[in-house]
Structure formats: structure tokens, C-alpha cells
Design a protein around this motif. Structure first.
Motif, PDB file in Angstrom:
ATOM      1  N   VAL A  46      14.252 -23.998  -3.336  1.00  0.00           N
ATOM      2  CA  VAL A  46      12.958 -23.915  -4.367  1.00  0.00           C
ATOM      3  C   VAL A  46      12.405 -25.254  -4.362  1.00  0.00           C
ATOM      4  CG1 VAL A  46      11.784 -23.442  -6.441  1.00  0.00           C
ATOM      5  CG2 VAL A  46      13.491 -21.801  -5.537  1.00  0.00           C
ATOM      6  N   SER A  47      13.156 -26.352  -4.675  1.00  0.00           N
ATOM      7  CA  SER A  47      12.821 -27.643  -4.630  1.00  0.00           C
ATOM      8  C   SER A  47      12.192 -28.032  -3.332  1.00  0.00           C
ATOM      9  CB  SER A  47      13.956 -28.539  -4.881  1.00  0.00           C
ATOM     10  OG  SER A  47      14.480 -28.132  -6.218  1.00  0.00           O
ATOM     11  N   VAL A  48      12.670 -27.905  -2.165  1.00  0.00           N
ATOM     12  CA  VAL A  48      12.172 -28.244  -0.908  1.00  0.00           C
ATOM     13  C   VAL A  48      10.870 -27.514  -0.644  1.00  0.00           C
ATOM     14  CG1 VAL A  48      12.653 -28.439   1.643  1.00  0.00           C
ATOM     15  CG2 VAL A  48      14.645 -29.043  -0.211  1.00  0.00           C
ATOM     16  N   CYS A  49      10.751 -26.318  -1.024  1.00  0.00           N
ATOM     17  CA  CYS A  49       9.793 -25.312  -0.844  1.00  0.00           C
ATOM     18  C   CYS A  49       8.532 -25.879  -1.545  1.00  0.00           C
ATOM     19  CB  CYS A  49      10.129 -24.039  -0.986  1.00  0.00           C
ATOM     20  SG  CYS A  49      11.163 -23.013   0.398  1.00  0.00           S
TER      21      CYS A  49
ATOM     22  N   PHE B  55       6.045 -37.662   5.909  1.00  0.00           N
ATOM     23  CA  PHE B  55       7.314 -38.061   5.721  1.00  0.00           C
ATOM     24  C   PHE B  55       7.941 -36.743   4.988  1.00  0.00           C
ATOM     25  CE2 PHE B  55       6.276 -42.508   5.048  1.00  0.00           C
ATOM     26  CZ  PHE B  55       6.398 -42.768   6.422  1.00  0.00           C
ATOM     27  N   THR B  56       7.344 -36.059   4.301  1.00  0.00           N
ATOM     28  CA  THR B  56       7.621 -34.833   3.350  1.00  0.00           C
ATOM     29  C   THR B  56       7.868 -33.444   4.480  1.00  0.00           C
ATOM     30  OG1 THR B  56       6.762 -35.445   1.406  1.00  0.00           O
ATOM     31  CG2 THR B  56       7.496 -33.424   1.548  1.00  0.00           C
ATOM     32  N   ALA B  57       7.004 -33.433   5.324  1.00  0.00           N
ATOM     33  CA  ALA B  57       7.209 -31.967   5.952  1.00  0.00           C
ATOM     34  C   ALA B  57       8.298 -31.986   6.853  1.00  0.00           C
ATOM     35  CB  ALA B  57       5.813 -31.854   6.810  1.00  0.00           C
TER      36      ALA B  57
ATOM     37  N   ILE C 268      11.308 -17.454   3.398  1.00  0.00           N
ATOM     38  CA  ILE C 268      10.825 -17.893   1.777  1.00  0.00           C
ATOM     39  C   ILE C 268      10.153 -19.146   1.847  1.00  0.00           C
ATOM     40  CG2 ILE C 268      11.827 -18.728  -0.298  1.00  0.00           C
ATOM     41  CD1 ILE C 268      14.235 -16.527   0.540  1.00  0.00           C
ATOM     42  N   TYR C 269      10.134 -20.178   2.835  1.00  0.00           N
ATOM     43  CA  TYR C 269       9.698 -21.428   3.043  1.00  0.00           C
ATOM     44  C   TYR C 269       8.078 -20.976   3.495  1.00  0.00           C
ATOM     45  CZ  TYR C 269       8.421 -25.983   5.010  1.00  0.00           C
ATOM     46  OH  TYR C 269       7.838 -27.269   5.472  1.00  0.00           O
ATOM     47  N   THR C 270       7.995 -20.212   4.118  1.00  0.00           N
ATOM     48  CA  THR C 270       6.687 -19.507   4.365  1.00  0.00           C
ATOM     49  C   THR C 270       5.996 -18.987   3.250  1.00  0.00           C
ATOM     50  OG1 THR C 270       7.084 -19.244   6.788  1.00  0.00           O
ATOM     51  CG2 THR C 270       5.189 -18.142   5.907  1.00  0.00           C
ATOM     52  N   ALA C 271       6.757 -18.152   2.583  1.00  0.00           N
ATOM     53  CA  ALA C 271       6.212 -17.650   1.289  1.00  0.00           C
ATOM     54  C   ALA C 271       5.409 -18.584   0.473  1.00  0.00           C
ATOM     55  CB  ALA C 271       7.378 -16.631   0.752  1.00  0.00           C
ATOM     56  N   CYS C 272       6.196 -19.536   0.158  1.00  0.00           N
ATOM     57  CA  CYS C 272       6.120 -20.775  -0.748  1.00  0.00           C
ATOM     58  C   CYS C 272       4.718 -21.362  -0.702  1.00  0.00           C
ATOM     59  CB  CYS C 272       7.171 -21.635  -1.070  1.00  0.00           C
ATOM     60  SG  CYS C 272       8.575 -21.159  -1.908  1.00  0.00           S
ATOM     61  N   GLY C 273       4.530 -21.661   0.851  1.00  0.00           N
ATOM     62  CA  GLY C 273       3.283 -22.132   1.245  1.00  0.00           C
ATOM     63  C   GLY C 273       1.963 -21.080   0.935  1.00  0.00           C
ATOM     64  N   ALA C 274       2.325 -19.862   1.120  1.00  0.00           N
ATOM     65  CA  ALA C 274       1.206 -19.027   0.758  1.00  0.00           C
ATOM     66  C   ALA C 274       1.043 -18.783  -0.455  1.00  0.00           C
ATOM     67  CB  ALA C 274       1.747 -17.507   1.502  1.00  0.00           C
ATOM     68  N   ALA C 275       2.099 -18.993  -1.258  1.00  0.00           N
ATOM     69  CA  ALA C 275       1.875 -18.936  -2.631  1.00  0.00           C
ATOM     70  C   ALA C 275       1.132 -20.094  -3.184  1.00  0.00           C
ATOM     71  CB  ALA C 275       3.138 -19.145  -3.292  1.00  0.00           C
ATOM     72  N   GLY C 276       1.101 -21.374  -2.653  1.00  0.00           N
ATOM     73  CA  GLY C 276       0.275 -22.459  -2.608  1.00  0.00           C
ATOM     74  C   GLY C 276      -1.107 -22.048  -2.373  1.00  0.00           C
ATOM     75  N   TYR C 277      -1.339 -21.481  -1.292  1.00  0.00           N
ATOM     76  CA  TYR C 277      -2.572 -21.173  -0.587  1.00  0.00           C
ATOM     77  C   TYR C 277      -3.197 -20.380  -1.665  1.00  0.00           C
ATOM     78  CZ  TYR C 277      -6.300 -19.179   2.268  1.00  0.00           C
ATOM     79  OH  TYR C 277      -7.508 -18.634   2.844  1.00  0.00           O
TER      80      TYR C 277
END
Length: 501
Positions: free
Chosen positions: A35-38, A136-138, A161-170
Motif C-alpha cells: 500500500v505504501s509503494v502503491c 525516481f519514484t516510478a 493491485i498496483y494498477t488498481a491504486c493508480g485507477a483509484a488515484g485517477y
């Protein structure tokens, strides 16, 4: 295009099918790490969509010209694309956790400055700094996931889950960005500062320090870093400016020539140095190169679709920023729903077939959007394209990430992630620049509705054509992968790619 490193990626996928049912559950610390990284991917998506919505108010408030305000978006792409390869390799050399924390910190500082200034040039500079932080982060975040979760079902699940976190941000950015823009555009810069601080504290507490032995000798190829970073900066700048300057303009051609010379110099340096920034043998990994080309098509076509869709809804149909944001919201909701299950889908159908299925959906979406006219119904004309994008992205994006990182030695995961992310960012810049050039839309009000629509359609033809080409290439790759799996002599185990010159 999306070929694997011979049988490596697809052989692992076959193993995933067998191991999926016996997957070990994750503990609290693993979930916390993920979760922290995502959160960094969430932050990137959140910021980009919010700032995109806030561009018109920024222009009006700071008195910026149309030519200058586009750099609020473009400078971020410039910083991101220019420093990705350096950021990826530094994660391998100096530590993934360390570079992740540095990147998040840089991003937060840039966002804070952008939200507090009254100078348009400083806003542009702040966005450039934010792009460097993301560069640097990606790669660091992706390589942390890859090295923290075993290759196969667990890693596929984590990347979903990493992808889902990006979608949640979107999705969050679509709603929150529209609402905050109505209040004051500065909040679209200040809110990401708080999210960045949360990601920083979470990673500081939950992401373990890298094993010193995994970081090698920490010798940075300074000459290679300078040449490739300068080359990528000039290349991305040339691509972004080409639609305004002209693709055949002397200035554009000179910039491309300088970028080519610098890239050639970089290759020469990497051949001679004992500690290269990017081991050239890594580019012989067909899985990584194929995934990077797929990544270029994914983000290039989608960003262009979003660009045309935003112009269509706001400029032609006179929708408000919040209305446009709500129109695109189903994309994020679908991605957030499907992406966590991407690992199981990849295990069942295979990497190549998932990418192909994604591009079938992308192509259908762009074809359907070609039906737009001055009175198109949202439900019958626009929404079907939105829904298909929401299906296509969680099919293709996690699978491309899995393909790119499969079989790569742990010591080069940051570099591989940098190559993949470069594919995403440079692909987006190139395709969007080409689409913009083909549209030739007069945004000063001088063009008729029919001429404006014709420009949108021209851009969509380019987007659709690129998607069709990628769909055909991924179908060929999927058929070849299936044929390899049917061969009795296909190897049953995978040997990771070791660092070799």
C-alpha cells in the motif's frame, strides 16, 4: 511486438496456473509495504488528472498564454521522461527504498512550490521538478514490488493491485480535481503534498532497507547518466514542441539530431565503461523491449483519446470541468474493480493473450468514439467507449508490467523498470504530438463545428490505427507463445537473466 524472451515470460505464466491455488496469504507488513509503494502510483494519477482539469483556471489566474500554459502539463512529461533511465539505475545502485523516499520528497517540494507561487514560470518549473521526483519514484516502486513478491502468482497479484491504486488515484482525481478547481486551482497542487507525506512515512516505516549485497558496487556511470539524461530531455522537448514549430522545421530537426548524437554517444560510453548505467545486453531481452513498445501504445493512444475527449466535451459541447470529469469516471471505477483480479486472469489466460484482449477493447473503444458529432448522446455514443477503456487498461497494463519484469535479474530490476516507464512516457509524448499535429483544430473560435469535428476525427484515426497495429502484433505474439507451450520440448523451468555484458 509483445514477444517474450523466447519462452521465459510464458513459461512462468504456465507455472502461475499451477501455483495459483496454493498461493500463500500476505501478512500485515506485506500489505503495508504494498500500500505504501502503491501510494506513489496513486499520487501520480491523482496529480496528473487534477492538474489537467485545472489548466484553464491556472491560465486565467496567472495571465499565461495558450503556448505557455501547455507547459504546465508538458514540463512534467519532460522531467519524467528525461530522468527515468537515471532514476531506474540509481534505484539499483543506491537502494530502491532510498530512491523511492528521495523521489517522493522531491515530488512533494515541487507540488508545494507550485501551489504557493503567483508566477506562471515557477509553476512550470515546479511541474518539471515534480516530474523528476516521479522519474525516481516510478521505477523504484515497481522494482520494490518485483523484488518483494515472488515471481509468479504473488507478483502478478501485487502488480494488479498496483494498477488498481493508480485507477483509484485517477477516479479520486477526477472528482476531487473538478471540485477543487471550482474552489481554487492551488488546491490541486497542495492536496498531493499531503498524499506524498503519507506515502513517505508509510515507506519509511514499512519498506525494508535494501540488502547491501544486492546493490552492487554503487559506482555510478556519470558520463552515461549525463548523456542519456540530456538526450531524453532534448528528445521529449523536441516531440512536445514539434506540433507548434513544425516537424520539418530547422529547429525541430536540429533538436532530433542533437538527441540522436547524444544517444549514440551514450551507447559508445556504455560499451566501454565497466559499470554501465544501462547494460546494453538488457535491451536484447525481447520480453522487456516488447513490453515497452506495448506500454508506448497503451499510454500514447489512451492519453490522446482523453485529450480529444476533453476538447470535444469542454470546447465543443461546453461541458464544465466537473461534468467532463464525471463522464470519464467509469474508467477509473472499472480499473479499480478488475485490476486486483489481474493476477488470476494472467495465470489463467497468459500474458500475451491478456495484452491482446486489452487491445481488442482499446480498438473497439476508439472505433466507437469515431461516431461523435455535435449532438452525440453520452449514454449511447460516449459511455460505451469509456467502459471499454475501463476494461482494456486492467487487462493490458498489469500484463505488460509482468512481461517486462519476468526473468530479469534482481540487480537490474530498477533499470528494467526505467526502460518500461520510458516506453510509457515517451510513447505518450510521441503519439500525442502526432495526434495534435493531425488534428489542426483552431481553438480560437475561428473554425466551424464541422471543421472542429473533422479535426477530432483525424486524431482518432491516428489513435485507432496505432491500436490496430498493436492489436495485430500482440495477436501474433500470443499465437507464437501458445505454439511454444504446446511443444513437448518446451523447458519447464526458468533461468533468470544474469548480469552480463
Amino acid at each position: 511486438m509483445a514477444t517474450s524472451n523466447e519462452v521465459t515470460a510464458e513459461t512462468v505464466t504456465e507455472a502461475d496456473r499451477q501455483a495459483d491455488g496454493t498461493r500463500t496469504s500476505w501478512g500485515l507488513r506485506q500489505w503495508g509495504l504494498l500500500v505504501s509503494v502503491c501510494a506513489a502510483f496513486f499520487l501520480d494519477a491523482l496529480d496528473n488528472i487534477m492538474v489537467g482539469i485545472a489548466v484553464p483556471p491556472i491560465q486565467a489566474d496567472l495571465g499565461m498564454t495558450t503556448e505557455s500554459v501547455q507547459w504546465v502539463v508538458s514540463s512534467y512529461v519532460l522531467g519524467f521522461g528525461g530522468f527515468l533511465l537515471l532514476g531506474g539505475r540509481m534505484a539499483d545502485l543506491l537502494g530502491r527504498r532510498r530512491m523511492f523516499l528521495i523521489g517522493v520528497g522531491i515530488f512533494a517540494v515541487g507540488s508545494l512550490i507550485g501551489g504557493l507561487t503567483d508566477d506562471g514560470l515557477i509553476v512550470i518549473a515546479a511541474r518539471f521538478v515534480m516530474g523528476i521526483g516521479a522519474a525516481f519514484t516510478a521505477p523504484a516502486s515497481l522494482s520494490i514490488i518485483v523484488t518483494s513478491f515472488p515471481e509468479g502468482a504473488q507478483r502478478n497479484r501485487a502488480l494488479g493491485i498496483y494498477t488498481a491504486c493508480g485507477a483509484a488515484g485517477y477516479s479520486t482525481g477526477v472528482i476531487v480535481g473538478g471540485a477543487l478547481t471550482e474552489i481554487n486551482w492551488r488546491w490541486t497542487f497542495l492536496l498531493p503534498v499531503a498524499v506524498a507525506l503519507i506515502a513517505f512515512v508509510g515507506a519509511l516505516a514499512l519498506v525494508p532497507r535494501d540488502d547491501a549485497a544486492a546493490r552492487g558496487e554503487r559506482k555510478l556511470d556519470v558520463a552515461g547518466a549525463i548523456t542519456v539524461t540530456a538526450a531524453m530531455l532534448i528528445l521529449v522537448y523536441a516531440i512536445v514542441e514539434a506540433p507548434n514549430q513544425g516537424w520539418a522545421a530547422p529547429r525541430t530537426l536540429l533538436l532530433f539530431a542533437v538527441a540522436a548524437v547524444l544517444l549514440a554517444a551514450f551507447v559508445g560510453i556504455e560499451r566501454r565503461t565497466p559499470h554501465p548505467l544501462l547494460r546494453l545486453g538488457l535491451l536484447r531481452n525481447r520480453a522487456l523491449v516488447g513490453a515497452s513498445l506495448v506500454a508506448a501504445s497503451i499510454l500514447g493512444t489512451y492519453m490522446s483519446f482523453q485529450f480529444i475527449g476533453g476538447l470535444y466535451l469542454q470546447s465543443l459541447r461546453n461541458w464544465s470541468p466537473l461534468e467532463m470529469a464525471l463522464a470519464f469516471l467509469p474508467i477509473g471505477l472499472l480499473i479499480a474493480t478488475i485490476a486486483p483480479r489481474a493476477g488470476k486472469l494472467i495465470a489463467r489466460f497468459g500474458i500475451q493473450w491478456m495484452i491482446f484482449a486489452g487491445f481488442v477493447a482499446y480498438t473497439a473503444s476508439y472505433l466507437l468514439f469515431l461516431r461523435i458529432d455535435e449532438t452525440s448522446s453520452y449514454v449511447w455514443v460516449i459511455l460505451p467507449s469509456i467502459l471499454l477503456i475501463g476494461i482494456a487498461f486492467p487487462f493490458s497494463f498489469p500484463a505488460a508490467n509482468v512481461q517486462a519484469t519476468t526473468g530479469v535479474d534482481e540487480s537490474e530490476q530498477g533499470a528494467a523498470a526505467g526502460v518500461l516507464q520510458t516506453g510509457y512516457q515517451v510513447g505518450a509524448a510521441i503519439v500525442l504530438a502526432v495526434v495534435t499535429a493531425t488534428m489542426s483544430v483552431d481553438d480560437t473560435g475561428g473554425a466551424s463545428t464541422a471543421e472542429t469535428l473533422s479535426g477530432y476525427h483525424n486524431g482518432l484515426y491516428v489513435v485507432t490505427g496505432i491500436s490496430v497495429i498493436t492489436m495485430i502484433a500482440t495477436l501474433v505474439a500470443a499465437l507464437r507463445a501458445s505454439a511454444r507451450r504446446r511443444r513437448p520440448s518446451a523447458p519447464a523451468t526458468v533461468t533468470p537473466l544474469k548480469s552480463r555484458r
